[in-house]
Enzyme design. Structure first.
Site: not given
Length: 153
Positions: A56-57, A88, A113
């Site tokens: 996802a990052f 995290h 999103f």
């Protein structure tokens, strides 16, 4: 009064889907839901591009490049971050949310999103096509509407 809304016909429009490989057992269901909605609303198969990223990052960085290249009418961001035993989850959830929001505000195309941030695997499964619907489908519907709204503005 003039009311402007986005229509739900996407014929001739191009969409990019950025999806994370992490938690792929969930993201595969999200992408299936998104593709199904796009096709049901007249998007041709060749007008859907899927970009897989590790987690996802990485979604915002790829979404930004796609939004800047001008080839697609809309970008759909899909992923799944499930809370674990460490902080995290909080860092990743916050950064991917901020990153996608920032790109959406700076871009000339809608950036949607559709990243699940859940406390458990069960919640993720529920939002990927069972009890709580499919959030990938919801993101695709939002993308279609926003693409048409952007065109109307």
């Amino acid at each position: 009064m003039n009311i402007v809304t986005g229509q739900l016909n996407a014929h001739g429009k191009k969409f990019a889907i950025v999806v994370s490989r992490f938690n792929e057992f969930i993201t595969n269901k999200l992408i299936s839901g998104a593709e199904d909605i796009l096709k049901r609303h007249s998007v041709a198969d060749e007008d859907i591009s899927v970009y897989w990223v590790p987690g996802a990052f990485e979604i915002p960085a790829v979404a930004k490049k796609i939004a800047e290249n001008g080839k697609d009418n809309g970008v759909i961001c899909l992923g799944c971050v499930i809370r674990g035993a460490t902080p995290h989850f909080d860092y990743i959830s916050a950064e991917v949310s901020k990153g996608v929001a920032s790109i959406a505000l700076q871009s000339n195309v809608p950036v949607i999103f559709g990243v699940l941030t859940t406390d458990s695997i069960e919640q993720a499964v529920e939002r990927a096509g069972t009890k709580a619907g499919n959030k990938g489908s919801d993101a695709a519907m939002s993308a279609i509407e926003m693409v048409n709204l952007y065109s109307a503005i």
